[in-house]
Design a protein around this motif. Structure first.
Motif, PDB file in Angstrom:
ATOM      1  N   ALA A 144      40.070  66.237 100.011  1.00  0.00           N
ATOM      2  CA  ALA A 144      41.154  66.717 100.877  1.00  0.00           C
ATOM      3  C   ALA A 144      41.040  66.069 102.261  1.00  0.00           C
ATOM      4  O   ALA A 144      42.033  65.603 102.840  1.00  0.00           O
ATOM      5  CB  ALA A 144      41.110  68.239 100.982  1.00  0.00           C
TER       6      ALA A 144
ATOM      7  N   ASN B 199      30.654  67.057 109.165  1.00  0.00           N
ATOM      8  CA  ASN B 199      30.351  67.365 107.761  1.00  0.00           C
ATOM      9  C   ASN B 199      28.917  67.854 107.597  1.00  0.00           C
ATOM     10  O   ASN B 199      28.012  67.445 108.314  1.00  0.00           O
ATOM     11  CB  ASN B 199      30.593  66.136 106.863  1.00  0.00           C
ATOM     12  CG  ASN B 199      30.794  66.547 105.415  1.00  0.00           C
ATOM     13  OD1 ASN B 199      31.546  67.479 105.144  1.00  0.00           O
ATOM     14  ND2 ASN B 199      30.131  65.888 104.485  1.00  0.00           N
ATOM     15  N   ARG B 200      28.770  68.749 106.615  1.00  0.00           N
ATOM     16  CA  ARG B 200      27.467  69.367 106.340  1.00  0.00           C
ATOM     17  C   ARG B 200      26.385  68.332 106.029  1.00  0.00           C
ATOM     18  O   ARG B 200      25.269  68.421 106.476  1.00  0.00           O
ATOM     19  CB  ARG B 200      27.688  70.305 105.148  1.00  0.00           C
ATOM     20  CG  ARG B 200      26.471  70.955 104.594  1.00  0.00           C
ATOM     21  CD  ARG B 200      26.868  71.906 103.509  1.00  0.00           C
ATOM     22  NE  ARG B 200      27.488  71.246 102.350  1.00  0.00           N
ATOM     23  CZ  ARG B 200      27.799  71.846 101.223  1.00  0.00           C
ATOM     24  NH1 ARG B 200      27.583  73.141 101.100  1.00  0.00           N
ATOM     25  NH2 ARG B 200      28.355  71.185 100.219  1.00  0.00           N
ATOM     26  N   SER B 201      26.744  67.305 105.256  1.00  0.00           N
ATOM     27  CA  SER B 201      25.738  66.322 104.841  1.00  0.00           C
ATOM     28  C   SER B 201      26.264  64.915 105.165  1.00  0.00           C
ATOM     29  O   SER B 201      27.473  64.716 105.288  1.00  0.00           O
ATOM     30  CB  SER B 201      25.453  66.463 103.351  1.00  0.00           C
ATOM     31  OG  SER B 201      26.644  66.285 102.636  1.00  0.00           O
TER      32      SER B 201
ATOM     33  N   CYS C  70      40.201  74.619  92.985  1.00  0.00           N
ATOM     34  CA  CYS C  70      41.253  74.499  94.008  1.00  0.00           C
ATOM     35  C   CYS C  70      41.692  75.856  94.529  1.00  0.00           C
ATOM     36  O   CYS C  70      41.985  76.007  95.699  1.00  0.00           O
ATOM     37  CB  CYS C  70      42.482  73.807  93.438  1.00  0.00           C
ATOM     38  SG  CYS C  70      42.324  72.058  93.416  1.00  0.00           S
TER      39      CYS C  70
HETATM   40  P1  NDP Z   1      35.333  68.398  97.762  1.00  0.00           P
HETATM   41  O1  NDP Z   1      34.364  69.080  96.858  1.00  0.00           O
HETATM   42  O2  NDP Z   1      35.700  66.972  97.528  1.00  0.00           O
HETATM   43  O3  NDP Z   1      34.766  68.496  99.287  1.00  0.00           O
HETATM   44  C1  NDP Z   1      34.298  69.724  99.828  1.00  0.00           C
HETATM   45  C2  NDP Z   1      33.960  69.534 101.307  1.00  0.00           C
HETATM   46  O4  NDP Z   1      33.559  70.822 101.828  1.00  0.00           O
HETATM   47  C3  NDP Z   1      32.784  68.597 101.573  1.00  0.00           C
HETATM   48  O5  NDP Z   1      32.980  67.961 102.811  1.00  0.00           O
HETATM   49  C4  NDP Z   1      31.593  69.574 101.626  1.00  0.00           C
HETATM   50  O6  NDP Z   1      30.507  69.057 102.371  1.00  0.00           O
HETATM   51  C5  NDP Z   1      32.225  70.732 102.369  1.00  0.00           C
HETATM   52  N1  NDP Z   1      31.569  72.022 102.125  1.00  0.00           N
HETATM   53  C6  NDP Z   1      31.522  72.704 100.960  1.00  0.00           C
HETATM   54  N2  NDP Z   1      30.856  73.860 101.129  1.00  0.00           N
HETATM   55  C7  NDP Z   1      30.459  73.897 102.425  1.00  0.00           C
HETATM   56  C8  NDP Z   1      29.716  74.838 103.210  1.00  0.00           C
HETATM   57  N3  NDP Z   1      29.251  75.976 102.693  1.00  0.00           N
HETATM   58  N4  NDP Z   1      29.508  74.561 104.526  1.00  0.00           N
HETATM   59  C9  NDP Z   1      29.991  73.418 105.076  1.00  0.00           C
HETATM   60  N5  NDP Z   1      30.691  72.483 104.381  1.00  0.00           N
HETATM   61  C10 NDP Z   1      30.928  72.724 103.070  1.00  0.00           C
HETATM   62  O7  NDP Z   1      36.607  69.312  97.761  1.00  0.00           O
HETATM   63  P2  NDP Z   1      38.105  68.883  98.166  1.00  0.00           P
HETATM   64  O8  NDP Z   1      38.060  68.088  99.411  1.00  0.00           O
HETATM   65  O9  NDP Z   1      38.815  68.337  96.984  1.00  0.00           O
HETATM   66  O10 NDP Z   1      38.747  70.314  98.456  1.00  0.00           O
HETATM   67  C11 NDP Z   1      38.358  71.083  99.574  1.00  0.00           C
HETATM   68  C12 NDP Z   1      39.272  72.291  99.666  1.00  0.00           C
HETATM   69  O11 NDP Z   1      40.586  71.820  99.904  1.00  0.00           O
HETATM   70  C13 NDP Z   1      39.337  73.133  98.376  1.00  0.00           C
HETATM   71  O12 NDP Z   1      38.933  74.438  98.698  1.00  0.00           O
HETATM   72  C14 NDP Z   1      40.804  73.136  97.977  1.00  0.00           C
HETATM   73  O13 NDP Z   1      41.252  74.439  97.710  1.00  0.00           O
HETATM   74  C15 NDP Z   1      41.501  72.649  99.225  1.00  0.00           C
HETATM   75  N6  NDP Z   1      42.696  71.848  98.937  1.00  0.00           N
HETATM   76  C16 NDP Z   1      43.881  72.348  99.337  1.00  0.00           C
HETATM   77  C17 NDP Z   1      45.028  71.649  99.110  1.00  0.00           C
HETATM   78  C18 NDP Z   1      46.319  72.249  99.562  1.00  0.00           C
HETATM   79  O14 NDP Z   1      47.373  71.696  99.194  1.00  0.00           O
HETATM   80  N7  NDP Z   1      46.294  73.310 100.348  1.00  0.00           N
HETATM   81  C19 NDP Z   1      45.038  70.343  98.424  1.00  0.00           C
HETATM   82  C20 NDP Z   1      43.712  69.882  98.061  1.00  0.00           C
HETATM   83  C21 NDP Z   1      42.584  70.630  98.306  1.00  0.00           C
HETATM   84  P3  NDP Z   1      29.413  68.066 101.665  1.00  0.00           P
HETATM   85  O15 NDP Z   1      29.986  66.669 101.713  1.00  0.00           O
HETATM   86  O16 NDP Z   1      28.206  68.228 102.524  1.00  0.00           O
HETATM   87  O17 NDP Z   1      29.218  68.570 100.262  1.00  0.00           O
END
Ligand code: NDP
Length: 285
Positions: A136, A156-158, A14
């Motif tokens: 998120a 989304n990437r995938s 996170c």
């Molecule tokens: P998940 O692992 O569930 O999802 C990650 C997402 O990011 C997926 O859609 C993934 O795509 C995409 N992704 C990851 N790497 C890349 C890349 N290099 N290029 C393009 N797309 C990418 O994580 P969460 O949704 O739980 O969390 C995401 C972010 O949200 C975290 O960094 C966290 O810090 C932040 N967050 C912040 C909160 C706040 O209160 N500010 C609360 C909750 C989360 P794919 O499906 O293709 O893998």
């Protein structure tokens, strides 16, 4: 089967770095002190096999509620007495609230985002582009749909999680929703009003990572938001600011989910500035 992440691994995911103290606990306790509330916010690690016992324990020990994170956000539902509207739609709970002796599951991630957004604009009838389809994005997408946005484009990437999220939003909330998978250089349509990074791109230590989008397509009328709390100023938000957009950073979402949790548990509207200052100190902003 993938091994569930531990609490410490989850915090690292996170916030992008191992943290000596839980930033959410620091933020919550700063609010309790500020408002003279003799309350405590504890960080307790619970193994998946102990989750039911932990929830029953919290109930009989008189807890007003608790937050929970991965790997418990879905599994906790089996141990609760009911769910709030958006938590029921997204089937994920990060905040449990005692109401009339019952433990009710809510999801404050998306609500925190929405509260931060509402301080800047009314989302009703707006067109949204959101990067990401993980936890998120799911939380934010459901709240935006319930708040009456006109259209959500998920980028989304995938395909897998993108398709699942689009399907959920279409079936559960009846809004217009489409999916764009994996472009290298996505152009934000000129009629979008709200653009959100809900991926983990930009999270420490990859602070220079860029979203696969063409920044020249961000226009001054757009509100641009990022979920990344650490660091709160991401390359995406810097590009948006340079193009005259209003921006909302990831600390705002984190602070506002905390404000909502405190209000659920105590009835007090906590001072968001005090909470943000506490977080900024933890992250050295
Ligand atoms: P998940 O692992 O569930 O999802 C990650 C997402 O990011 C997926 O859609 C993934 O795509 C995409 N992704 C990851 N790497 C890349 C890349 N290099 N290029 C393009 N797309 C990418 O994580 P969460 O949704 O739980 O969390 C995401 C972010 O949200 C975290 O960094 C966290 O810090 C932040 N967050 C912040 C909160 C706040 O209160 N500010 C609360 C909750 C989360 P794919 O499906 O293709 O893998």
């Amino acid at each position: 089967m993938k091994k569930p992440r531990s609490f410490k691994q989850e915090l690292t995911a996170c916030f992008g770095q191992p943290v000596a103290e839980n930033p959410t606990q620091v933020m919550m306790e700063a609010a309790f002190r500020h408002h003279g509330l003799d309350w405590r916010y504890l960080t307790i690690e619970v193994a998946p096999e102990g989750l039911g016992d932990a929830v029953r324990g919290a109930k009989v020990m008189g807890f007003a509620g608790f937050n929970c994170t991965i790997p418990h956000k879905v599994a906790v539902i089996d141990h609760l007495d009911g769910l709030g509207e958006s938590a029921a739609l997204m089937r994920a709970v990060n905040c449990v609230v005692r109401r009339d002796g019952k433990f009710i599951g809510e999801n404050t991630d998306g609500k925190g985002f929405l509260k931060a957004l509402r301080e800047v604009t009314d989302p009703r009838d707006q067109a949204v582009v959101m990067f990401g389809a993980g936890g998120a994005a799911r939380a934010i997408g459901v709240e935006l749909a319930l708040a009456g946005v006109r259209r959500i484009t998920i980028v989304n990437r995938s395909p897998r999680r993108g398709e699942e999220l689009v399907e959920l939003l279409r079936s559960a909330t009846n809004i217009s929703c489409d999916l764009v998978v994996g472009p290298e250089d996505y152009s934000v349509p000129a009629d979008a009003n709200i653009v959100i990074n809900a991926t983990s791109v930009g999270l420490f230590p990859d602070v220079d990572a860029r979203l696969p989008m063409n920044p020249a397509t961000l226009r001054p009328h757009m509100i641009v938001a990022d979920v990344i709390p650490n660091p709160p100023e991401t390359p995406f938000l810097r590009e948006a600011k340079a193009r005259g957009c209003r921006v909302i950073d990831g600390l705002e979402m984190l602070v506002n989910q905390g404000v909502i949790g405190i209000e659920y548990w105590t009835g007090i509207r906590a001072d968001a500035t005090v909470m943000r200052n506490a977080l900024e100190e933890v992250f050295g902003v």
